[in-house]
Design an enzyme around this catalytic site. Structure first.
Site, PDB file in Angstrom:
ATOM      1  N   GLU A 116      43.717 -12.997 -14.924  1.00 32.35           N
ATOM      2  CA  GLU A 116      45.024 -12.302 -14.836  1.00 32.35           C
ATOM      3  C   GLU A 116      46.019 -13.255 -14.156  1.00 32.35           C
ATOM      4  OE1 GLU A 116      44.436  -7.506 -13.996  1.00 32.35           O
ATOM      5  OE2 GLU A 116      44.083  -8.808 -12.229  1.00 32.35           O
ATOM      6  N   CYS A 129      51.859 -17.385 -10.423  1.00 30.32           N
ATOM      7  CA  CYS A 129      50.419 -17.556 -10.054  1.00 30.32           C
ATOM      8  C   CYS A 129      49.377 -17.544 -11.189  1.00 30.32           C
ATOM      9  CB  CYS A 129      50.377 -16.298  -9.080  1.00 30.32           C
ATOM     10  SG  CYS A 129      48.736 -16.277  -8.233  1.00 30.32           S
ATOM     11  N   CYS A 136      35.047 -15.225  -9.602  1.00 31.00           N
ATOM     12  CA  CYS A 136      35.181 -16.458  -8.194  1.00 31.00           C
ATOM     13  C   CYS A 136      33.704 -16.083  -7.784  1.00 31.00           C
ATOM     14  CB  CYS A 136      36.095 -15.542  -7.058  1.00 31.00           C
ATOM     15  SG  CYS A 136      36.427 -16.894  -6.251  1.00 31.00           S
ATOM     16  N   CYS A 140      34.880 -13.502  -0.965  1.00 25.22           N
ATOM     17  CA  CYS A 140      35.702 -12.910   0.318  1.00 25.22           C
ATOM     18  C   CYS A 140      35.761 -11.745   0.530  1.00 25.22           C
ATOM     19  CB  CYS A 140      37.038 -13.773   0.387  1.00 25.22           C
ATOM     20  SG  CYS A 140      37.095 -15.584   0.094  1.00 25.22           S
ATOM     21  N   CYS A 143      38.923  -9.436  -0.450  1.00 25.08           N
ATOM     22  CA  CYS A 143      39.859 -10.015  -1.945  1.00 25.08           C
ATOM     23  C   CYS A 143      38.927  -8.880  -2.884  1.00 25.08           C
ATOM     24  CB  CYS A 143      39.277 -11.278  -1.892  1.00 25.08           C
ATOM     25  SG  CYS A 143      40.409 -11.990  -3.529  1.00 25.08           S
ATOM     26  N   CYS A 371      48.501 -10.218  -3.927  1.00 28.10           N
ATOM     27  CA  CYS A 371      47.547 -11.004  -3.426  1.00 28.10           C
ATOM     28  C   CYS A 371      46.222 -10.425  -3.024  1.00 28.10           C
ATOM     29  CB  CYS A 371      48.038 -11.824  -2.182  1.00 28.10           C
ATOM     30  SG  CYS A 371      48.945 -13.205  -2.407  1.00 28.10           S
TER      31      CYS A 371
END
Length: 394
Positions: A116, A129, A136, A140, A143, A371
């Site tokens: 994305e 962005c 990933c 975290c 997230c 975010c």
């Protein structure tokens, strides 16, 4: 930690294997690699530098994808280029536009994987962005992207290709023969490497892509208009200063190792003190103005007055600004956003200590583009190694 410990985590990171006999994609090649590729197909060495410059300008200044359009090259040379090379960027699968004008793109790359990309328009700038990995490794806990398994690193072409795709959508390429494209403010003026993935776990490809984006004869974005966000891959921070020189943002999010270990697990490898020692050197080497500390505001986790005071003390001596990010909730998230009054109180303590402490206005929440919310639907399941290998062409 042992001196020879690997920088990347102990996970399977699969590069894209290009099928044998397929044409080479010119997008993402540095000038040196493009020159080598042209010599390899028979371009005389004396001409190679000039041909590199001509092709570079067609691809990155004018946004041309068809060799036949490159009219300052001889017809037979254009045919030779077409026989050996392609100019391809990732495919836009879908686009959602938020009520606030934010655009979220779902982008398909080689192997059928999707990432994305988010474009955020503001009055004085337009920020893209971009993603550096499919999924990933960092997990975290606040997230959404971190709940998706890492599939593979993006190539340099797939990274800079996201910028080119957004310029296509914004219709921001100048028209050959009509103008230089310098009229008026740019719609896409800034890049942030804050999408899916940890950029410093894919350093070489990110560096090459940013060299393409910063080249003055193409996309021509200043290094001060590019911000790389890292969770704290300490050994690569100095390399980033030397070899890219862009602005740096750090996903900090906590003021004690105990809390940061939970929020940003990479802290167990490189703790707060180790990270801050590396950050103190960054502005000197990269000639950047200041480092941005990103701090997501989580209710009753990291948002107390004591946290604010500790944060100020920790970053003492580092030219810095602190971006306070109201937590963007996602389905199943284990945290809540701090109350607005609490965020403002936290910001006030930092501001009175002499640091800029803007509270980031959440953008694109209605399309899950804010975010920490990026996660492509097709990659939500944990895939088997066999399935990943098969899709990556291994």
């Amino acid at each position: 930690m042992a001196a020879d410990a690997p920088i990347t985590q102990d996970v399977l990171t699969i590069p894209r294997k290009v099928p044998e006999g397929s044409k080479v994609n010119l997008v993402g090649l540095t000038r040196a690699k493009l020159r080598e590729a042209l010599i390899a197909i028979g371009t005389p060495e004396k001409q190679a530098k000039m041909r590199t410059g001509q092709i570079w300008q067609w691809v990155y200044h004018w946004g041309v994808r068809d060799f036949a359009v490159m009219t300052n090259l001889a017809k037979d040379y254009r045919a030779k280029l077409d026989a050996h090379f392609v100019i391809e960027i990732p495919e836009m699968v879908s686009k959602q536009v938020s009520a606030d004008g934010t655009r979220k793109y779902l982008v398909r790359i080689a192997g059928g994987h999707e990432v994305e990309v988010v474009y955020i328009p503001e009055t004085d700038r337009g920020t893209l962005c971009i993603s550096s990995q499919v999924g990933c490794t960092l997990t975290c806990s606040f997230c959404h992207t971190g709940t998706q398994r890492l599939v593979r690193n993006l190539t340099a072409g797939e990274i800079v290709g996201q910028v080119m795709m957004a310029r296509d959508d914004l219709d921001e390429w100048p028209e050959p023969g009509v103008g230089t494209g310098d009229a008026g403010p740019r719609l896409l003026s800034n890049i942030v490497l804050m999408g899916m993935g940890e950029p410093l776990y894919n350093f070489d490809n990110v560096r090459d892509a940013m060299k393409v984006a910063m080249d003055g004869e193409g996309i021509a974005l200043s290094r001060r208009r590019i911000t790389l966000s890292t969770s704290g891959v300490v050994p690569e921070i100095a390399k980033c200063a030397e070899e890219i020189g862009c602005l740096l943002a750090v996903s900090f999010h906590a003021t004690t190792d105990e809390v940061r270990d939970r929020l940003v697990p990479i802290n167990k490898r490189w703790n707060i003190k180790t990270l801050l020692d590396a950050l103190r050197e960054y502005p000197k080497v990269s000639n950047s103005e200041r480092i941005t500390f990103e701090y997501v505001m989580l209710k009753d986790v990291n948002d107390s007055d004591a946290d604010a005071r500790r944060l100020v003390k920790l970053i003492q001596g580092i030219p810095a600004k602190i971006n306070l990010i109201p937590f963007n909730e996602w389905p199943g998230s284990p945290y809540e956003r701090s109350d607005w009054e609490r965020i403002e109180r936290f910001a006030d303590i930092i501001y009175k200590a002499g640091y800029a402490s803007p509270i980031r206005t959440p953008r694109g929440e209605d399309i899950m583009a804010a975010c920490g919310q990026l996660k492509s639907a097709t990659e939500r399941e944990r895939k088997s190694r066999r399935q990943i290998e098969s899709e990556a062409g291994l």
